[in-house]
Write a protein that holds these residues in place. Sequence first.
Motif, PDB file in Angstrom:
ATOM      1  N   VAL A  47       0.851  -1.195   0.000  1.00  5.58           N
ATOM      2  CA  VAL A  47       0.000   0.000   0.000  1.00  5.58           C
ATOM      3  C   VAL A  47       0.883   1.240   0.000  1.00  5.58           C
ATOM      4  N   ARG A  48       0.687   2.099  -0.997  1.00 10.29           N
ATOM      5  CA  ARG A  48       1.420   3.355  -1.081  1.00 10.29           C
ATOM      6  C   ARG A  48       0.401   4.489  -1.179  1.00 10.29           C
ATOM      7  N   VAL A  49       0.601   5.537  -0.417  1.00  7.77           N
ATOM      8  CA  VAL A  49      -0.323   6.674  -0.400  1.00  7.77           C
ATOM      9  C   VAL A  49       0.288   7.833  -1.177  1.00  7.77           C
ATOM     10  N   ARG A  50      -0.472   8.341  -2.126  1.00  7.39           N
ATOM     11  CA  ARG A  50      -0.045   9.504  -2.904  1.00  7.39           C
ATOM     12  C   ARG A  50      -0.996  10.656  -2.594  1.00  7.39           C
ATOM     13  N   ALA A  51      -0.472  11.734  -2.054  1.00  7.40           N
ATOM     14  CA  ALA A  51      -1.294  12.874  -1.626  1.00  7.40           C
ATOM     15  C   ALA A  51      -1.083  14.047  -2.570  1.00  7.40           C
ATOM     16  N   ARG A  52      -2.202  14.654  -2.985  1.00  6.96           N
ATOM     17  CA  ARG A  52      -2.127  15.828  -3.856  1.00  6.96           C
ATOM     18  C   ARG A  52      -3.234  16.804  -3.495  1.00  6.96           C
ATOM     19  N   THR A  53      -2.925  18.090  -3.573  1.00  5.63           N
ATOM     20  CA  THR A  53      -3.932  19.134  -3.431  1.00  5.63           C
ATOM     21  C   THR A  53      -4.384  19.519  -4.830  1.00  5.63           C
ATOM     22  N   MET A  54      -5.683  19.358  -5.098  1.00  8.54           N
ATOM     23  CA  MET A  54      -6.187  19.527  -6.455  1.00  8.54           C
ATOM     24  C   MET A  54      -7.222  20.647  -6.508  1.00  8.54           C
ATOM     25  N   ALA A  55      -7.086  21.533  -7.498  1.00  2.79           N
ATOM     26  CA  ALA A  55      -8.058  22.605  -7.701  1.00  2.79           C
ATOM     27  C   ALA A  55      -9.313  22.059  -8.374  1.00  2.79           C
ATOM     28  N   ALA A  56     -10.438  22.731  -8.145  1.00  2.00           N
ATOM     29  CA  ALA A  56     -11.681  22.351  -8.814  1.00  2.00           C
ATOM     30  C   ALA A  56     -11.477  22.381 -10.327  1.00  2.00           C
ATOM     31  N   ASP A  57     -12.150  21.449 -11.016  1.00  7.67           N
ATOM     32  CA  ASP A  57     -12.112  21.306 -12.472  1.00  7.67           C
ATOM     33  C   ASP A  57     -10.837  20.644 -12.991  1.00  7.67           C
ATOM     34  N   THR A  58      -9.939  20.223 -12.099  1.00  3.44           N
ATOM     35  CA  THR A  58      -8.803  19.422 -12.548  1.00  3.44           C
ATOM     36  C   THR A  58      -9.326  18.091 -13.078  1.00  3.44           C
ATOM     37  N   HIS A  59      -8.764  17.644 -14.180  1.00  4.05           N
ATOM     38  CA  HIS A  59      -9.228  16.386 -14.790  1.00  4.05           C
ATOM     39  C   HIS A  59      -8.033  15.503 -15.131  1.00  4.05           C
ATOM     40  N   PHE A  60      -8.066  14.264 -14.671  1.00  2.00           N
ATOM     41  CA  PHE A  60      -7.053  13.290 -15.041  1.00  2.00           C
ATOM     42  C   PHE A  60      -7.549  12.499 -16.246  1.00  2.00           C
ATOM     43  N   GLU A  61      -6.735  12.431 -17.278  1.00  2.00           N
ATOM     44  CA  GLU A  61      -7.134  11.730 -18.491  1.00  2.00           C
ATOM     45  C   GLU A  61      -7.310  10.237 -18.218  1.00  2.00           C
ATOM     46  N   PRO A  62      -8.081   9.526 -19.047  1.00  2.00           N
ATOM     47  CA  PRO A  62      -8.292   8.088 -18.835  1.00  2.00           C
ATOM     48  C   PRO A  62      -6.971   7.324 -18.793  1.00  2.00           C
TER      49      PRO A  62
ATOM     50  N   LYS B 153      -9.687   0.773 -16.604  1.00  2.76           N
ATOM     51  CA  LYS B 153      -9.468   2.136 -17.099  1.00  2.76           C
ATOM     52  C   LYS B 153     -10.413   3.090 -16.383  1.00  2.76           C
ATOM     53  N   HIS B 154      -9.880   4.249 -15.969  1.00  5.37           N
ATOM     54  CA  HIS B 154     -10.701   5.202 -15.220  1.00  5.37           C
ATOM     55  C   HIS B 154     -10.200   6.622 -15.463  1.00  5.37           C
ATOM     56  N   HIS B 155     -11.051   7.585 -15.175  1.00  5.57           N
ATOM     57  CA  HIS B 155     -10.627   8.984 -15.208  1.00  5.57           C
ATOM     58  C   HIS B 155     -11.319   9.727 -14.075  1.00  5.57           C
ATOM     59  N   ILE B 156     -10.706  10.820 -13.648  1.00 10.25           N
ATOM     60  CA  ILE B 156     -11.127  11.519 -12.428  1.00 10.25           C
ATOM     61  C   ILE B 156     -11.244  13.011 -12.703  1.00 10.25           C
ATOM     62  N   THR B 157     -12.332  13.607 -12.217  1.00 11.14           N
ATOM     63  CA  THR B 157     -12.535  15.051 -12.305  1.00 11.14           C
ATOM     64  C   THR B 157     -12.769  15.591 -10.904  1.00 11.14           C
ATOM     65  N   VAL B 158     -12.089  16.663 -10.564  1.00  9.69           N
ATOM     66  CA  VAL B 158     -12.245  17.284  -9.249  1.00  9.69           C
ATOM     67  C   VAL B 158     -13.421  18.264  -9.317  1.00  9.69           C
TER      68      VAL B 158
END
Length: 269
Positions: free
Chosen positions: A17-32, A79-84
């Motif tokens: 288990v590895r934890v990756r922490a990030r502060t993300m602004a609204a409307d940030t989108h990670f591509e698929p 496969k997944h994608h994420i939107t803040v």
Amino acid sequence: MPVGDTDSFTPHTKRPVRVRARTMAADTHFEPHSHAWAQLAYCAVGIVQVTSEQTQAGGDQVTYIVPPSRAVWIAPGAKHHITVLEAAEFRTLYMDASVTPKGWSGCRMIVVSPLLRETIQALDAPATAPLPAAREQLLTRLTLDEIERADIQALGVPLPHPQTGDKRLRALCEAVMRAPSERATLAEWAADIGASERTAARLFRDELGLSYQQWRQQAILAHALPLLARGQSISTVAAASGYASDSAFSAMFKSAMGQSPSHFQHRGS
């Protein structure tokens, strides 16, 4: 935006288990994208939207709206994608495929217990002050145990697969999601796509495994959560969700979520 370099967070059997922490602004989108490992998407603060195929082999897509009290388990290779949706303190748990709980072949949303919240925070040690190996191992075992024991929350909105799913059903689902306050019946929605009510009901059952009413409730919850998080009143959110009264909306919401709408309204944590 691209996912970025994951090499320093890649899990393996000795550090599963590895934890990756990030502060993300609204409307940030990670591509698929996809990973060989499993992933738990969780926000200490904020709300994200996670859309994922169910398995590495593909299958229907499911969209989850994820507040801090919930997290989404993403199967290895899916496969997944994420939107803040709301500025987020995003915590991604990368988990070696070997620690996938028995029977967890697809994606799911889980309820984040207070203990799981704390173990994730404890595992999130800075690179400049890494955890002693023995402590990391203890926290890892406890985190995995809490994930496996977590209650499952039915808060995903499944959609037919973009390529192989029924185009009429996908058009109907997308129309409902664009107009959540619309109180049209299934027969009226079905007429818009050139199908009978009976055909539409069968497509929901066969392709998505839900009745139309069950699916619509999931879509309404996914629509309502970000509005509540932005501080909109329950009356406003109820009306925007197609409910004639606050009490009817609140009763549906509490029955589905286990907590009242006010619990999810914006607060400082």
